[in-house]
Design a protein around this motif. Structure first.
Motif, PDB file in Angstrom:
ATOM      1  N   ALA A 150      13.024   5.767  -8.401  1.00 36.53           N
ATOM      2  CA  ALA A 150      13.947   5.534  -7.116  1.00 36.53           C
ATOM      3  C   ALA A 150      13.493   5.888  -5.836  1.00 36.53           C
ATOM      4  O   ALA A 150      13.706   5.413  -4.618  1.00 36.53           O
ATOM      5  CB  ALA A 150      15.092   6.266  -7.622  1.00 36.53           C
ATOM      6  N   ARG A 151      12.476   7.116  -5.802  1.00 37.47           N
ATOM      7  CA  ARG A 151      11.991   7.654  -4.528  1.00 37.47           C
ATOM      8  C   ARG A 151      10.986   6.523  -4.027  1.00 37.47           C
ATOM      9  O   ARG A 151      11.114   6.416  -2.942  1.00 37.47           O
ATOM     10  CB  ARG A 151      11.156   8.883  -5.034  1.00 37.47           C
ATOM     11  CG  ARG A 151      11.977   9.835  -5.103  1.00 37.47           C
ATOM     12  CD  ARG A 151      11.207  11.071  -5.769  1.00 37.47           C
ATOM     13  NE  ARG A 151      12.146  12.428  -5.951  1.00 37.47           N
ATOM     14  CZ  ARG A 151      11.897  13.651  -5.369  1.00 37.47           C
ATOM     15  NH1 ARG A 151      10.893  13.806  -4.606  1.00 37.47           N
ATOM     16  NH2 ARG A 151      12.820  14.338  -5.923  1.00 37.47           N
ATOM     17  N   MET A 152      10.276   5.638  -5.018  1.00 39.51           N
ATOM     18  CA  MET A 152       9.625   4.727  -4.408  1.00 39.51           C
ATOM     19  C   MET A 152      10.279   3.518  -3.732  1.00 39.51           C
ATOM     20  O   MET A 152      10.065   3.134  -2.784  1.00 39.51           O
ATOM     21  CB  MET A 152       8.544   4.105  -5.571  1.00 39.51           C
ATOM     22  CG  MET A 152       8.096   2.977  -5.214  1.00 39.51           C
ATOM     23  SD  MET A 152       6.534   2.476  -6.467  1.00 39.51           S
ATOM     24  CE  MET A 152       7.574   1.292  -7.102  1.00 39.51           C
ATOM     25  N   ASN A 153      11.357   3.294  -4.580  1.00 40.38           N
ATOM     26  CA  ASN A 153      12.394   2.154  -3.836  1.00 40.38           C
ATOM     27  C   ASN A 153      12.824   2.711  -2.463  1.00 40.38           C
ATOM     28  O   ASN A 153      12.938   1.765  -1.599  1.00 40.38           O
ATOM     29  CB  ASN A 153      13.548   1.876  -4.775  1.00 40.38           C
ATOM     30  CG  ASN A 153      12.889   1.171  -6.085  1.00 40.38           C
ATOM     31  OD1 ASN A 153      12.015   0.453  -5.861  1.00 40.38           O
ATOM     32  ND2 ASN A 153      13.755   1.264  -7.038  1.00 40.38           N
TER      33      ASN A 153
ATOM     34  N   LEU B   3      19.527   9.443  -5.571  1.00 40.54           N
ATOM     35  CA  LEU B   3      18.211  10.244  -6.239  1.00 40.54           C
ATOM     36  C   LEU B   3      18.823  11.431  -6.810  1.00 40.54           C
ATOM     37  O   LEU B   3      17.852  12.056  -7.454  1.00 40.54           O
ATOM     38  CB  LEU B   3      17.649  10.499  -5.242  1.00 40.54           C
ATOM     39  CG  LEU B   3      16.781   9.316  -4.280  1.00 40.54           C
ATOM     40  CD1 LEU B   3      16.025  10.037  -3.105  1.00 40.54           C
ATOM     41  CD2 LEU B   3      15.932   8.741  -5.135  1.00 40.54           C
ATOM     42  N   GLY B   4      19.938  11.717  -7.165  1.00 40.53           N
ATOM     43  CA  GLY B   4      20.306  12.899  -8.020  1.00 40.53           C
ATOM     44  C   GLY B   4      21.006  14.005  -7.459  1.00 40.53           C
ATOM     45  O   GLY B   4      21.347  15.027  -8.188  1.00 40.53           O
ATOM     46  N   GLU B   5      21.310  14.090  -6.078  1.00 46.68           N
ATOM     47  CA  GLU B   5      21.608  15.227  -5.541  1.00 46.68           C
ATOM     48  C   GLU B   5      22.726  14.930  -4.280  1.00 46.68           C
ATOM     49  O   GLU B   5      22.395  15.292  -3.305  1.00 46.68           O
ATOM     50  CB  GLU B   5      20.548  16.007  -4.753  1.00 46.68           C
ATOM     51  CG  GLU B   5      20.722  17.405  -4.132  1.00 46.68           C
ATOM     52  CD  GLU B   5      19.329  18.113  -3.549  1.00 46.68           C
ATOM     53  OE1 GLU B   5      19.660  19.256  -3.236  1.00 46.68           O
ATOM     54  OE2 GLU B   5      18.670  17.480  -3.354  1.00 46.68           O
TER      55      GLU B   5
ATOM     56  N   MET C 257       0.920  -1.185  -0.038  1.00 48.17           N
ATOM     57  CA  MET C 257       0.093  -0.025  -0.096  1.00 48.17           C
ATOM     58  C   MET C 257       0.915   1.202   0.080  1.00 48.17           C
ATOM     59  O   MET C 257       0.509   2.291  -0.576  1.00 48.17           O
ATOM     60  CB  MET C 257      -1.058   0.014   1.177  1.00 48.17           C
ATOM     61  CG  MET C 257      -2.055  -1.317   1.195  1.00 48.17           C
ATOM     62  SD  MET C 257      -3.032  -1.140   2.852  1.00 48.17           S
ATOM     63  CE  MET C 257      -3.630   0.423   2.715  1.00 48.17           C
ATOM     64  N   LEU C 258       1.873   1.087   0.880  1.00 43.42           N
ATOM     65  CA  LEU C 258       2.860   2.349   0.915  1.00 43.42           C
ATOM     66  C   LEU C 258       3.353   2.927  -0.545  1.00 43.42           C
ATOM     67  O   LEU C 258       3.410   3.998  -1.033  1.00 43.42           O
ATOM     68  CB  LEU C 258       4.133   1.982   1.737  1.00 43.42           C
ATOM     69  CG  LEU C 258       5.324   3.123   1.684  1.00 43.42           C
ATOM     70  CD1 LEU C 258       4.781   4.347   2.105  1.00 43.42           C
ATOM     71  CD2 LEU C 258       6.131   2.458   2.623  1.00 43.42           C
ATOM     72  N   SER C 259       3.795   1.559  -1.445  1.00 42.32           N
ATOM     73  CA  SER C 259       4.572   1.874  -2.456  1.00 42.32           C
ATOM     74  C   SER C 259       3.577   2.185  -3.891  1.00 42.32           C
ATOM     75  O   SER C 259       4.028   3.134  -4.543  1.00 42.32           O
ATOM     76  CB  SER C 259       5.305   0.629  -2.982  1.00 42.32           C
ATOM     77  OG  SER C 259       4.188  -0.322  -3.505  1.00 42.32           O
ATOM     78  N   CYS C 260       2.212   1.763  -3.615  1.00 39.34           N
ATOM     79  CA  CYS C 260       1.334   2.293  -4.437  1.00 39.34           C
ATOM     80  C   CYS C 260       1.025   3.813  -4.225  1.00 39.34           C
ATOM     81  O   CYS C 260       0.679   4.747  -5.065  1.00 39.34           O
ATOM     82  CB  CYS C 260       0.086   1.554  -4.359  1.00 39.34           C
ATOM     83  SG  CYS C 260       0.116  -0.197  -5.037  1.00 39.34           S
ATOM     84  N   ALA C 261       0.681   3.998  -2.914  1.00 40.99           N
ATOM     85  CA  ALA C 261       0.444   5.271  -2.412  1.00 40.99           C
ATOM     86  C   ALA C 261       1.645   6.427  -3.041  1.00 40.99           C
ATOM     87  O   ALA C 261       1.195   7.603  -3.672  1.00 40.99           O
ATOM     88  CB  ALA C 261       0.027   5.423  -0.888  1.00 40.99           C
ATOM     89  N   VAL C 262       2.966   6.051  -2.605  1.00 44.30           N
ATOM     90  CA  VAL C 262       4.145   7.107  -3.087  1.00 44.30           C
ATOM     91  C   VAL C 262       3.755   7.254  -4.459  1.00 44.30           C
ATOM     92  O   VAL C 262       4.037   8.284  -5.116  1.00 44.30           O
ATOM     93  CB  VAL C 262       5.250   6.316  -2.609  1.00 44.30           C
ATOM     94  CG1 VAL C 262       6.441   7.157  -3.210  1.00 44.30           C
ATOM     95  CG2 VAL C 262       5.261   6.543  -1.191  1.00 44.30           C
ATOM     96  N   CYS C 263       3.744   6.031  -5.584  1.00 41.96           N
ATOM     97  CA  CYS C 263       3.654   6.298  -6.703  1.00 41.96           C
ATOM     98  C   CYS C 263       2.569   7.080  -7.221  1.00 41.96           C
ATOM     99  O   CYS C 263       2.753   7.888  -8.236  1.00 41.96           O
ATOM    100  CB  CYS C 263       3.696   4.888  -7.434  1.00 41.96           C
ATOM    101  SG  CYS C 263       3.941   4.756  -9.221  1.00 41.96           S
TER     102      CYS C 263
END
Length: 575
Positions: free
Chosen positions: A538-541, A510-512, A8-14
């Protein structure tokens, strides 16, 4: 239960990230800046923009003390007692308080170590640090000898690096090689202090890293030193930035420290800047984040870190005799700092200056140099290297015969230009209001800048008092940078950071990468740089790893409790 929560967390983030893309343009439409958000949302807006993200209960706390009072405190951070947890977390990082020259001596790079061995530079006075560096020398000599190279003679009294079999018993070695992290640590801590140092010096890198993850701060420090003392300086700087962002009670102060460092960007991995940036962040940036822009401008201009990064320390006037001899380095006028001062630090690319102005500004800053930058030297003005001729900058004539005051006069000129007021105001509004801020708001901020003689706090107050700041056009309209996303996720999940190395690595992935933007532009204040499919994945991971407590050094609450809700909410990606 836990697996479902993670799904649920990964789906919500995406979902929150993808829907953000769809509404992004709509949210920033001009009409939305005239519509005010609900009063109950104001605490959320303040926490999203003026902090690195809310911790559980922060919104209620803001409403309890009053939004106006909370904002006033954040604008006067000296009135806020600092979080004692942060002080404890930062205690091992002694590099943060050291002048640059002390950093070079106490955490030397390999070339400085060689100079110590040769007797050109004294070893550190601290006996433990001296012994650690001497062990490094001995280990390097052993490697050179194994490779058939001739190593220099060791310094008098230097220890030898013994193999593990000469230090530990077979069961102890087996525990270090095959035990769990806790078993390895227990065995290691059972040793006497001097033997611990011998073991660290002899351990293979892989085992040292495994031990590091389970070790308390004092042992981690020894392991870090054993891998190379010069690396500790950068690691302290990056970890402390994460820890301050996570734990500081003076949140706006930390957000602005990040903003202004990014504005006056310096690249960590350029030569001497590995040692100079710690003092730059501490002395040039942090004391001035809510002060006068002119003071901040001069602090950065005279910082050895900036002088080295943009090569101004080597810039000399055209009338200066060139050195002679086969090994002499021919130096001349360097326009790097002059160009970036006008284009990036003050007027902006459309600020009305010409190439002639860039050259004249560069002439004004000749002689602004550094006393032995590779040894952490301080700012130095060298009169004989200065161009004493007459200059004209933005139509203002600077008489011939001047010295350091020529450069200071340039700072006065550019700090008071209407173009500078507009450029700085727009960058602030871009960071704190919207990627495309309303021109009317920027103009009001610019007028405050000019009337207040560049008072950053006053400009900020104008921005926060505006209808635009509290509008639907601003509310949750900005994409978080990787640093903001990572830190806000830890804060939202009430996470405890034992050590921040894992979070530093996540921000970089994540690029920074912190303090490692090579170009003087710094990282973008808009969401375009972070809005791509690879970045969102990458943020979801990262969210999955954090919620599963798989980020080294960080422990968060279970995802089915506060972490799952917080990380899956729109605030996770947007602010």
């Amino acid at each position: 239960m836990r697996r479902n929560a993670l799904r649920m967390l990964s789906c919500a983030v995406c979902l929150s990230a993808c829907t953000g893309i769809a509404v992004y343009a709509k949210r920033t439409a001009a009409a939305n800046f005239s519509k005010q958000i609900a009063r109950n949302d104001r605490a959320v807006q303040a926490l999203n923009r003026l902090t690195f993200g809310a911790r559980p209960g922060d919104a209620e706390q803001v409403r309890k003390i009053g939004l106006k009072k909370w904002i006033d405190l954040q604008l006067h951070p000296e009135r806020i007692p600092e979080n004692p947890v942060l002080a404890e977390k930062l205690k091992p990082f002694d590099t943060l308080a050291m002048p640059s020259d002390e950093l070079v001596r106490n955490y030397p790079a390999p070339q400085i170590v060689r100079q110590m061995v040769a007797g050109q530079i004294p070893f550190p006075t601290d006996p433990d640090r001296r012994m650690m560096i001497q062990r490094l020398v001995a280990r390097d000599e052993k490697k050179q000898a194994a490779g058939g190279q001739v190593a220099p003679p060791p310094p008098p009294g230097a220890p030898t690096v013994q193999p593990l079999t000469d230090i530990l018993t077979p069961p102890q070695i087996r525990a270090l090689r095959t035990g769990t992290p806790q078993e390895r640590l227990a065995m290691f801590q059972s040793l006497a202090a001097d033997k611990q140092d011998d073991v660290i010096a002899a351990l293979p890198a892989g085992i040292r890293q495994t031990l590091f993850a389970a070790a308390p701060p004092d042992v981690r420090r020894k392991i870090e030193m054993s891998a190379g003392p010069a690396q500790v300086v950068a690691r302290d700087l990056m970890e402390s930035k994460i820890l301050r962002a996570v734990y500081s009670s003076r949140q706006l102060d930390e957000v602005l420290a990040d903003f202004w460092f990014n504005h006056f960007n310096v690249f960590l991995d350029k030569g001497a800047d590995r040692y100079l940036i710690t003092e730059y962040d501490r002395e040039a940036i942090r004391p001035h984040v809510l002060g006068k822009f002119r003071d901040l401008l001069e602090a950065t201009a005279k910082s050895p870190a900036m002088l080295f990064y943009l090569d101004n320390w080597q810039s000399v006037g055209a009338n200066v005799p060139l050195p002679r001899g086969p090994n002499a380095q021919r130096r001349g006028l360097n326009e790097n700092y002059g160009r970036e001062l006008l284009e990036l630090h003050t007027l902006g690319v459309d600020g009305g200056y010409t190439q002639k102005d860039v050259t004249e500004v560069a002439r004004c800053f000749t002689g602004w140099s550094i006393n032995q930058p590779q040894r952490g030297g301080s700012f130095l003005f060298t009169p004989r290297l200065h161009d004493r001729g007459e200059k004209t900058v933005l139509g203002v004539k600077i008489p011939a015969g001047g010295g350091i005051e020529d450069g200071e006069k340039v700072l006065d000129i550019v700090a008071h230009q209407p173009a500078t007021a507009h450029f700085i105001s727009k960058k602030l509004a871009q960071r704190f209001v919207a990627d495309d801020p309303p021109p009317a708001l920027v103009e009001r901020m610019a007028q405050t800048f000019l009337k207040s003689n560049g008072d950053i706090r006053a400009v900020f107050e104008t921005m926060i008092a505006s209808r635009e700041f509290w509008s639907e056009g601003a509310f949750r309209s900005k994409m978080k940078s990787p640093l903001e996303m990572v830190v806000s996720a830890v804060r939202a999940s009430n996470g405890n950071v034992d050590f921040a190395t894992g979070l530093v690595n996540q921000v970089a992935q994540l690029g920074e990468p912190l303090y490692r933007k090579q170009e003087p532009t710094g990282y973008s204040n808009t969401g375009n740089e972070w809005m791509n499919s690879a970045g969102l994945m990458a943020r979801m991971n990262f969210a999955m790893q954090l919620a599963s407590n798989k980020v080294p050094g960080v422990m968060v609450e279970k995802p089915e409790n506060s972490a799952g809700i917080a990380l899956g909410s729109p605030e996770f990606q947007k602010k």
